[in-house]
Design a protein around this motif. Structure first.
Motif, mmCIF file in Angstrom:
data_model
loop_
_atom_site.group_PDB
_atom_site.id
_atom_site.type_symbol
_atom_site.label_atom_id
_atom_site.label_comp_id
_atom_site.label_asym_id
_atom_site.label_seq_id
_atom_site.Cartn_x
_atom_site.Cartn_y
_atom_site.Cartn_z
ATOM 1 N N GLU A 90 0.817 -1.202 0.000
ATOM 2 C CA GLU A 90 0.000 0.000 0.000
ATOM 3 C C GLU A 90 0.856 1.259 0.000
ATOM 4 N N ILE A 91 0.426 2.198 -0.786
ATOM 5 C CA ILE A 91 1.095 3.502 -0.804
ATOM 6 C C ILE A 91 0.474 4.346 0.306
ATOM 7 N N VAL A 92 1.316 4.742 1.279
ATOM 8 C CA VAL A 92 0.775 5.456 2.432
ATOM 9 C C VAL A 92 1.053 6.955 2.364
ATOM 10 N N ALA A 93 1.996 7.365 1.523
ATOM 11 C CA ALA A 93 2.244 8.798 1.381
ATOM 12 C C ALA A 93 2.817 9.066 -0.002
ATOM 13 N N ARG A 94 2.573 10.233 -0.480
ATOM 14 C CA ARG A 94 3.096 10.634 -1.776
ATOM 15 C C ARG A 94 3.422 12.113 -1.735
ATOM 16 N N GLU A 95 4.503 12.472 -2.397
ATOM 17 C CA GLU A 95 4.875 13.881 -2.461
ATOM 18 C C GLU A 95 5.387 14.130 -3.871
ATOM 19 N N ASP A 96 4.969 15.233 -4.475
ATOM 20 C CA ASP A 96 5.448 15.567 -5.814
ATOM 21 C C ASP A 96 6.481 16.678 -5.706
ATOM 22 N N PHE A 97 7.696 16.392 -6.149
ATOM 23 C CA PHE A 97 8.759 17.389 -6.075
ATOM 24 C C PHE A 97 8.730 18.332 -7.271
ATOM 25 N N SER A 98 8.280 17.830 -8.396
ATOM 26 C CA SER A 98 8.180 18.655 -9.602
ATOM 27 C C SER A 98 7.175 17.953 -10.507
ATOM 28 N N ASP A 99 7.021 18.432 -11.717
ATOM 29 C CA ASP A 99 6.018 17.771 -12.569
ATOM 30 C C ASP A 99 6.518 16.439 -13.116
ATOM 31 N N VAL A 100 7.769 16.078 -12.865
ATOM 32 C CA VAL A 100 8.222 14.752 -13.287
ATOM 33 C C VAL A 100 8.728 13.890 -12.121
ATOM 34 N N THR A 101 8.987 14.498 -10.986
ATOM 35 C CA THR A 101 9.584 13.751 -9.883
ATOM 36 C C THR A 101 8.597 13.600 -8.740
ATOM 37 N N TYR A 102 8.438 12.351 -8.278
ATOM 38 C CA TYR A 102 7.491 12.129 -7.189
ATOM 39 C C TYR A 102 8.026 11.083 -6.225
ATOM 40 N N LEU A 103 7.527 11.180 -5.004
ATOM 41 C CA LEU A 103 7.961 10.282 -3.945
ATOM 42 C C LEU A 103 6.798 9.395 -3.537
ATOM 43 N N LEU A 104 7.075 8.118 -3.362
ATOM 44 C CA LEU A 104 6.065 7.193 -2.847
ATOM 45 C C LEU A 104 6.598 6.543 -1.580
ATOM 46 N N GLU A 105 5.759 6.540 -0.562
ATOM 47 C CA GLU A 105 6.108 5.815 0.654
ATOM 48 C C GLU A 105 5.199 4.595 0.713
ATOM 49 N N ILE A 106 5.820 3.419 0.821
ATOM 50 C CA ILE A 106 5.083 2.164 0.677
ATOM 51 C C ILE A 106 5.174 1.358 1.963
ATOM 52 N N ARG A 107 4.054 0.816 2.395
ATOM 53 C CA ARG A 107 4.069 0.020 3.615
ATOM 54 C C ARG A 107 4.587 -1.392 3.323
ATOM 55 N N HIS A 108 5.649 -1.749 3.991
ATOM 56 C CA HIS A 108 6.225 -3.088 3.847
ATOM 57 C C HIS A 108 7.175 -3.283 5.035
ATOM 58 N N PRO A 109 6.600 -3.607 6.199
ATOM 59 C CA PRO A 109 7.399 -3.623 7.433
ATOM 60 C C PRO A 109 8.648 -4.524 7.363
ATOM 61 N N MET A 110 8.520 -5.689 6.747
ATOM 62 C CA MET A 110 9.688 -6.576 6.684
ATOM 63 C C MET A 110 10.798 -5.963 5.854
ATOM 64 N N LEU A 111 10.398 -5.361 4.751
ATOM 65 C CA LEU A 111 11.385 -4.743 3.867
ATOM 66 C C LEU A 111 12.038 -3.548 4.563
ATOM 67 N N ALA A 112 11.231 -2.769 5.271
ATOM 68 C CA ALA A 112 11.775 -1.614 5.994
ATOM 69 C C ALA A 112 12.793 -2.069 7.039
ATOM 70 N N LYS A 113 12.525 -3.233 7.623
ATOM 71 C CA LYS A 113 13.423 -3.757 8.649
ATOM 72 C C LYS A 113 14.723 -4.265 8.019
ATOM 73 N N ALA A 114 14.613 -4.833 6.831
ATOM 74 C CA ALA A 114 15.782 -5.477 6.223
ATOM 75 C C ALA A 114 16.645 -4.512 5.415
ATOM 76 N N ALA A 115 16.055 -3.429 4.940
ATOM 77 C CA ALA A 115 16.764 -2.568 3.984
ATOM 78 C C ALA A 115 17.980 -1.888 4.603
ATOM 79 N N THR A 116 19.022 -1.776 3.815
ATOM 80 C CA THR A 116 20.182 -0.986 4.224
ATOM 81 C C THR A 116 20.576 -0.092 3.057
ATOM 82 N N ALA A 117 21.453 0.859 3.353
ATOM 83 C CA ALA A 117 21.866 1.823 2.333
ATOM 84 C C ALA A 117 22.465 1.091 1.133
ATOM 85 N N GLY A 118 22.101 1.540 -0.049
ATOM 86 C CA GLY A 118 22.687 0.991 -1.264
ATOM 87 C C GLY A 118 21.854 -0.086 -1.932
ATOM 88 N N GLN A 119 20.786 -0.533 -1.278
ATOM 89 C CA GLN A 119 20.001 -1.616 -1.880
ATOM 90 C C GLN A 119 18.836 -1.073 -2.704
#
Lengths: 501, 307
Positions: free
Chosen positions: B10-39
């Motif tokens: 699920e997409i829980v937040a979205r932010e548009d930085f410009s007319d081509v760039t956008y941010l999506l925040e996605i709910r995925h607790p396991m992935l959030a726990k496992a992720a590290t920089a560079g992946q």
């Protein structure tokens, strides 16, 4: 009863199977072999001698009671035939299509000593397809034993292991990195050889055993094998991730656009449905003159997929002869019928590009057979001065795969020097409770060998968990005293009888 | 035909930085726990979609979410821009993929992000800061209007150099200009990490080569599965061929054959153009074509004009 059959009294000719016409099928993705119709299966079933020796059973990696199920077909007791097959193999529709029967059951068939062997694979498929059509599924009564088993990889090895562990009463979760289960059956083997509906139907049977499939899960990275045991509550784990990592040859020109692995070509075309681009979003850019290097099943699939994607010409380049081609005989035969041009005793030297960095040709050299090598096959050696060019715009490498590194990177598993997981005979790895089987242990092999490994590992896991080996057996009507006693015809049983082996 | 997905993304937040760039925040607790920089992750918007690799721009272990910053350059990323609203779900999100970046043991590092590389360099800058390093951030944008996350970077960088092509924010010039300044000021830089379009990363590697500063770059070639199985992402690293998905995505920038990488990225340009055109025709949005001039191949989340 009829008198004993002899090689003289059985139908002499192997019953041919209806196929789509080569010229038509080479341009569509519909299944090539239409499978036996009822009357054809009945005729072919008469060709089994029911010999006492049963070499076919020993030739089958999972040991299906082949004469047993063929006898049921001959008796027109098709559900009985299905019961016998599912004793040992839950996926007859798949195996009937993709097993290299000529090297297994059919290769050792007694009838085959004199005549063409019994078409065991086609009969197995006949039974499996009938089960799908009729909605049969042998779901045994399963008593939960409280153990949880995690399976890594939803391909043939994982599916076979999952089925056995579920039948033994374990709660089974299968993790798959792709968005759909099936592994190589889905991404690799094309629809014209193994339709997706067949795979989905067989997977659905596994779901009915209570097996849960969790897709989009990259084990090793999302969580580790060790975490499965220590944090996630799994009592045993089976790793069946496949070999993965495709090989290239290291010849010049391999990074040109238009050079790709057979895995990439097949995954794009099959799983991602690039053949339906742009209705599906994954592009493929099919070649007009495609050259495939290798002569295994994957190479045949890549060639025949390319043909169906609209190639004008498809070439096979293989450094040995047709006799040594590792593909199923039927696949080579089908590929020849469909107009693939085979260059036996030919080896690639260099891939040549144009100004836009795209493939324009491949330079090859002719080979001849020299002295036998370690494998006992005569080693191909280049013929000096025999170089020539094939004009081509797509080069596909189908020369095998190396071990996928992800689990080696993320778990303390003992690997061999080629990067495959080391196991003992029961397929136990160096981590207690963790088993592995299939291509990630042996290197690239066949679907049925992977299934066999999944079952071997399941036996090991059951022993590890202290479970009795409870291969369930659907009691046959001949040795079903209860059924006889109460006069209930076996077709009307509304329960599956199980006895423990 | 398809199995029920036990987890939805699920997409829980979205932010548009410009007319081509956008941010999506996605709910995925396991992935959030496992992720590290560079992946990175691979995303499929819908069942008929393609699998696109996107570098993880942020993760929040407590909230159980991951953040992706996407630039609408191809058919899929444009379609996602239209369809991915808060409350909707993605068909597939798998990861974290790739070997985590090697972070730690260095006293002074430069983190360079250009265009869409800005977002994925953030977790690296933060991780370096957490490891105790002195972090110099260098961010490149085309103009002031495209600048985003400046405050976020200031919070984890000891110094921040913003570069714009037209000088409308920070210094005028490419990120290599900022790198030059940083190197001139600090003689003791031990490592530089660069994420951005290949041509930018190539420029960064050239800028540090003479100074013998270890330079890591994050490669994002064409991929299908992201698990080492297709070999589409093979890249030349010195004399060897590596698969970016499982052997990377981080590689020594001084060994990467960027020309080879850039040539291979053009593979699906025709198909991509066809897909974009068809999609736009379907959407009856002829007006937007003015921006189609540079359709990256469908699987590139980074702009190719930056740097």
């Amino acid at each position: 009863m009829a008198k004993k059959k002899t090689i003289r009294t059985i139908p002499q000719e192997r019953t041919p199977v209806q196929e789509q016409d080569a010229a038509v099928r080479a341009r569509n993705f519909e299944e090539v072999s239409l499978g036996y119709r009822l009357e054809e299966a009945l005729v072919e079933s008469e060709r089994c001698l029911m010999c006492a020796d049963q070499p076919c059973v020993r030739g089958c990696p999972v040991g299906i009671d082949i004469p047993g199920f063929i006898k049921k077909i001959a008796e027109k007791h098709y559900h009985g035939a299905y019961d016998i097959i599912t004793d040992t193999n839950l996926l007859p529709s798949i195996c009937g299509r993709v097993c290299p029967q000529e090297n297994q059951c059919e290769g050792v068939c007694t009838v085959g000593e004199t005549l063409e062997p019994v078409a065991i694979g086609r009969l197995e498929r006949f039974v499996g397809d009938m089960a799908i059509k009729e909605g049969w599924a042998n779901i045994p009564y399963i008593e939960p034993n409280g153990y949880r088993v995690g399976i890594v990889g939803a391909g043939p090895a994982g599916m076979a292991c999952a089925a056995d562990m579920a039948k033994a009463g374990c709660e089974v979760v299968v993790y798959e990195a792709f968005h759909q289960p099936g592994g190589v059956l889905k991404y690799g083997i094309p629809d014209f050889r193994l339709p997706n509906e067949v795979i989905d139907a067989e997977i659905d049977k596994l779901r009915r055993l209570g097996i849960r499939f969790e897709c989009n899960t990259l084990v090793g990275r999302l969580f580790t094998i060790e975490q499965m045991i220590t944090e996630m509550g799994f009592h045993a784990v089976f790793i069946g991730t496949g070999a993965g990592y495709p090989s290239f040859m290291g010849i010049p020109g391999e990074s040109l656009n238009g050079v790709l692995s057979a895995n990439e070509l097949l995954t794009r075309a099959n799983l991602m449905r690039a053949r339906d681009f742009p209705n599906f979003d994954t592009p493929l850019q099919p070649g007009k003159r495609v050259t495939v290097i290798g002569a295994g099943n994957t190479a045949m699939d890549a060639m025949r997929v390319s043909m169906r994607l609209g190639a004008e010409k498809v070439f096979c380049v293989y450094r040995r002869t047709k006799a040594e081609a590792p593909a199923r005989a039927e696949e080579v035969h089908h590929a020849e019928e469909e107009g693939i041009e085979f260059n036996w005793l030919t080896s690639p030297v260099e891939i040549l590009g144009d100004a836009a960095n795209a493939v324009r040709a491949m330079r090859c050299i002719r080979m001849e057979l020299g002295e036998p090598d370690d494998s006992g096959r005569r080693r191909p050696v280049p013929v000096p001065g025999s170089e020539f060019e094939i004009e081509t715009d797509m080069v596909v490498f189908a020369i095998g795969t190396n071990a996928n590194p992800i689990l080696g990177q993320t778990a303390k598993l003992k690997l061999n020097k080629r990067g495959y997981i080391e196991t003992d005979e029961s397929l136990a790895t160096s981590i207690a409770g963790v088993y592995a089987g299939g291509d990630i242990v042996t290197g690239a092999a066949t679907v049925i060998q992977a299934m066999g490994a999944g079952r071997t590992a399941a036996r090991g896991m059951k022993a590890y968990l202290g479970l009795r080996d409870t291969d369930c057996v659907y009691t046959r009507d001949t040795d079903d005293p209860a059924g006889r006693r109460f006069g209930i015809p076996v077709e009307e049983h509304n329960f599956a009888r199980i006895r423990l082996r | 035909m398809n199995q029920a997905q036990s987890s939805s993304f699920e997409i829980v937040a979205r932010e548009d930085f410009s007319d081509v760039t956008y941010l999506l925040e996605i709910r995925h607790p396991m992935l959030a726990k496992a992720a590290t920089a560079g992946q990175f992750v691979i995303v499929m918007e819908h069942e008929h979609g393609e699998r696109i690799p996107l570098t993880i721009a942020d993760f929040d272990r407590e909230a159980g979410t991951i953040t992706l910053v996407i630039q609408a350059v191809g058919k899929t990323t444009r379609e996602m821009q239209t369809n991915c609203q808060v409350g909707t779900s993605l068909y597939a999100v798998v990861g974290p993929m790739g070997i985590p970046s090697q972070i730690g043991g260095k006293k002074k590092v430069v983190c360079v992000g250009g265009g869409l590389g800005v977002a994925p360099i953030f977790p690296q800058a933060r991780a370096w800061k957490e490891s105790g390093a002195y972090v110099i951030g260098v961010l490149g944008f085309r103009n002031r209007g495209l600048v985003f996350w400046e405050e976020k970077f200031r919070a984890c960088c000891d110094e921040l150099i913003v570069c714009t092509d037209d000088g409308s924010a920070g210094i005028k010039g490419l990120v290599t200009e900022g790198i030059k300044q940083a190197i001139a000021k600090h003689a003791d830089i031990e490592e530089l990490v660069a994420i951005g379009p290949p041509v930018m990363m190539k420029g960064c590697a050239e800028a540090t080569r003479a100074h013998k500063i270890k330079t890591m770059v994050s490669l994002n070639p064409v991929m299908v599965d992201g698990t080492g199985m297709c070999g589409g992402c093979r890249v030349k690293i010195g004399e060897t061929v590596k698969f970016a998905c499982v052997d990377g995505p981080d590689f020594d920038g001084h060994l990467v054959d960027f020309d080879d990488l850039m040539a291979r990225l053009t593979r699906y340009r025709t198909a991509e153009k066809q897909a974009v055109e068809r999609w736009q025709a379907d959407c009856r949005m002829p007006g937007k074509e003015a921006r189609v001039a540079e359709p990256a191949h469908g699987i590139d989340d980074r702009p190719s004009t930056d740097g």
